[in-house]
Design a protein around this motif. Structure first.
Motif, PDB file in Angstrom:
ATOM      1  N   GLY A   1      13.697  17.555   5.324  1.00 59.05           N
ATOM      2  CA  GLY A   1      13.109  16.215   5.241  1.00 59.05           C
ATOM      3  C   GLY A   1      11.796  16.126   5.993  1.00 59.05           C
ATOM      4  N   MET A   2      11.718  16.744   7.165  1.00 61.41           N
ATOM      5  CA  MET A   2      10.485  16.739   7.950  1.00 61.41           C
ATOM      6  C   MET A   2       9.374  17.497   7.221  1.00 61.41           C
ATOM      7  N   ARG A   3       9.735  18.582   6.533  1.00 59.55           N
ATOM      8  CA  ARG A   3       8.744  19.350   5.781  1.00 59.55           C
ATOM      9  C   ARG A   3       8.143  18.508   4.654  1.00 59.55           C
ATOM     10  N   ILE A   4       8.980  17.772   3.943  1.00 62.13           N
ATOM     11  CA  ILE A   4       8.496  16.907   2.864  1.00 62.13           C
ATOM     12  C   ILE A   4       7.613  15.801   3.431  1.00 62.13           C
ATOM     13  N   THR A   5       8.011  15.228   4.558  1.00 63.58           N
ATOM     14  CA  THR A   5       7.216  14.169   5.185  1.00 63.58           C
ATOM     15  C   THR A   5       5.856  14.683   5.614  1.00 63.58           C
ATOM     16  N   MET A   6       5.804  15.840   6.230  1.00 61.82           N
ATOM     17  CA  MET A   6       4.524  16.402   6.687  1.00 61.82           C
ATOM     18  C   MET A   6       3.629  16.745   5.499  1.00 61.82           C
ATOM     19  N   ARG A   7       4.214  17.246   4.415  1.00 65.68           N
ATOM     20  CA  ARG A   7       3.421  17.566   3.228  1.00 65.68           C
ATOM     21  C   ARG A   7       2.804  16.292   2.648  1.00 65.68           C
ATOM     22  N   ASN A   8       3.547  15.192   2.588  1.00 69.01           N
ATOM     23  CA  ASN A   8       3.018  13.942   2.046  1.00 69.01           C
ATOM     24  C   ASN A   8       2.011  13.285   2.982  1.00 69.01           C
ATOM     25  N   MET A   9       2.094  13.554   4.260  1.00 70.12           N
ATOM     26  CA  MET A   9       1.119  12.987   5.199  1.00 70.12           C
ATOM     27  C   MET A   9      -0.257  13.620   5.004  1.00 70.12           C
ATOM     28  N   ARG A  10      -0.298  14.860   4.558  1.00 71.03           N
ATOM     29  CA  ARG A  10      -1.580  15.554   4.369  1.00 71.03           C
ATOM     30  C   ARG A  10      -2.235  15.236   3.030  1.00 71.03           C
ATOM     31  N   ARG A  11      -1.495  14.680   2.085  1.00 73.34           N
ATOM     32  CA  ARG A  11      -2.049  14.372   0.767  1.00 73.34           C
ATOM     33  C   ARG A  11      -3.010  13.186   0.853  1.00 73.34           C
ATOM     34  N   PRO A  12      -4.018  13.156  -0.030  1.00 72.66           N
ATOM     35  CA  PRO A  12      -4.930  12.005  -0.030  1.00 72.66           C
ATOM     36  C   PRO A  12      -4.218  10.749  -0.533  1.00 72.66           C
ATOM     37  N   LYS A  13      -4.653   9.594  -0.041  1.00 70.42           N
ATOM     38  CA  LYS A  13      -4.035   8.320  -0.411  1.00 70.42           C
ATOM     39  C   LYS A  13      -4.481   7.928  -1.816  1.00 70.42           C
ATOM     40  N   VAL A  14      -3.577   7.368  -2.595  1.00 75.13           N
ATOM     41  CA  VAL A  14      -3.880   6.966  -3.960  1.00 75.13           C
ATOM     42  C   VAL A  14      -3.661   5.464  -4.161  1.00 75.13           C
ATOM     43  N   THR A  15      -3.603   4.709  -3.091  1.00 76.83           N
ATOM     44  CA  THR A  15      -3.382   3.275  -3.189  1.00 76.83           C
ATOM     45  C   THR A  15      -4.576   2.604  -3.845  1.00 76.83           C
ATOM     46  N   GLU A  16      -4.303   1.755  -4.851  1.00 74.81           N
ATOM     47  CA  GLU A  16      -5.356   1.026  -5.530  1.00 74.81           C
ATOM     48  C   GLU A  16      -5.503  -0.333  -4.878  1.00 74.81           C
ATOM     49  N   SER A  17      -6.712  -0.730  -4.585  1.00 73.51           N
ATOM     50  CA  SER A  17      -6.946  -2.031  -3.980  1.00 73.51           C
ATOM     51  C   SER A  17      -6.740  -3.137  -5.001  1.00 73.51           C
ATOM     52  N   TYR A  18      -6.380  -4.315  -4.515  1.00 75.59           N
ATOM     53  CA  TYR A  18      -6.202  -5.467  -5.385  1.00 75.59           C
ATOM     54  C   TYR A  18      -7.559  -5.850  -5.948  1.00 75.59           C
ATOM     55  N   PRO A  19      -7.648  -6.113  -7.243  1.00 82.01           N
ATOM     56  CA  PRO A  19      -8.967  -6.357  -7.844  1.00 82.01           C
ATOM     57  C   PRO A  19      -9.597  -7.662  -7.360  1.00 82.01           C
ATOM     58  N   GLU A  20     -10.774  -7.558  -6.838  1.00 81.11           N
ATOM     59  CA  GLU A  20     -11.516  -8.734  -6.403  1.00 81.11           C
ATOM     60  C   GLU A  20     -12.389  -9.276  -7.524  1.00 81.11           C
ATOM     61  N   ASN A  21     -12.595  -8.490  -8.555  1.00 86.14           N
ATOM     62  CA  ASN A  21     -13.429  -8.897  -9.670  1.00 86.14           C
ATOM     63  C   ASN A  21     -12.556  -9.418 -10.816  1.00 86.14           C
ATOM     64  N   ARG A  22     -11.794 -10.466 -10.571  1.00 84.08           N
ATOM     65  CA  ARG A  22     -10.833 -10.962 -11.548  1.00 84.08           C
ATOM     66  C   ARG A  22     -11.496 -11.461 -12.824  1.00 84.08           C
ATOM     67  N   GLU A  23     -12.658 -12.098 -12.719  1.00 82.95           N
ATOM     68  CA  GLU A  23     -13.313 -12.678 -13.889  1.00 82.95           C
ATOM     69  C   GLU A  23     -13.936 -11.609 -14.784  1.00 82.95           C
ATOM     70  N   THR A  24     -14.472 -10.561 -14.190  1.00 79.30           N
ATOM     71  CA  THR A  24     -15.161  -9.533 -14.972  1.00 79.30           C
ATOM     72  C   THR A  24     -14.300  -8.305 -15.219  1.00 79.30           C
ATOM     73  N   ARG A  25     -13.107  -8.284 -14.678  1.00 83.74           N
ATOM     74  CA  ARG A  25     -12.236  -7.119 -14.803  1.00 83.74           C
ATOM     75  C   ARG A  25     -11.761  -6.975 -16.238  1.00 83.74           C
ATOM     76  N   GLU A  26     -11.851  -5.772 -16.764  1.00 82.45           N
ATOM     77  CA  GLU A  26     -11.370  -5.491 -18.111  1.00 82.45           C
ATOM     78  C   GLU A  26     -10.081  -4.687 -18.017  1.00 82.45           C
ATOM     79  N   THR A  27      -9.063  -5.171 -18.698  1.00 82.65           N
ATOM     80  CA  THR A  27      -7.792  -4.456 -18.718  1.00 82.65           C
ATOM     81  C   THR A  27      -7.682  -3.708 -20.043  1.00 82.65           C
TER      82      THR A  27
END
Length: 163
Positions: free
Chosen positions: A21-47
């Motif tokens: 479990g510690m090995r998996i945790t350490m491996r995920n700590m080194r990975r780059p973050k992929v969190t997407e920010s909440y869109p601030e451009n709601r009016e111009t955002r294209e889905t």
């Protein structure tokens, strides 16, 4: 003696699982973050084109819609998200009573976004909006009436036959 061996085996397996479990945790700590920010451009955002936000009933500039109150969408809805109420009115052209849409209720809180309603609508009277913000403080605010106040059916133009 057997109990002692089982006890030692349990300790060794516990340490092994902890290290795994510690090995998996350490491996995920080194990975780059992929969190997407909440869109601030709601009016111009294209889905995406196929994005399903919430049902809407488009009306034209004269407050006319295409819904004929055939109830196919309501009957195909797997969990009763759509409720249609109709009334009978006298048709001026034919002099017969005709079923007309009175209210079109949509419960976003119970919708599973299966798209059966829009696919089966023969008039293309309902479609999906691009609105993605559905958070509310109460579930009652998720119930909406799709047809506008005082709206009526858009009459189809009769095509002339050319000889």
């Amino acid at each position: 003696m057997r109990d002692f061996i089982a006890y030692i085996k349990g300790i060794v397996m516990g340490i092994y699982n902890l290290m795994q479990g510690m090995r998996i945790t350490m491996r995920n700590m080194r990975r780059p973050k992929v969190t997407e920010s909440y869109p601030e451009n709601r009016e111009t955002r294209e889905t995406y084109e196929r994005f399903r936000g919430a049902l809407e009933m488009p009306h034209n500039e004269n407050n006319k819609h295409k819904c004929t109150a055939c109830m196919i969408c309501m009957n195909n809805c797997p969990n009763g998200t759509i409720q249609i109420k109709t009334k009978m009115l006298l048709d001026e052209d034919t002099g017969k009573e005709k079923k007309v849409l009175d209210t079109y209720f949509y419960d976003l809180g119970s919708c599973i976004f299966c798209d059966l309603c829009t696919q089966t609508c023969p008039q293309d009277a309902i479609s999906w909006s691009q609105n993605f913000e559905h958070s509310m403080f109460t579930r009652a605010k998720l119930n909406t009436k799709l047809n506008h106040e005082g709206s009526s059916l858009l009459k189809k133009e009769k095509k002339e036959v050319q000889n």
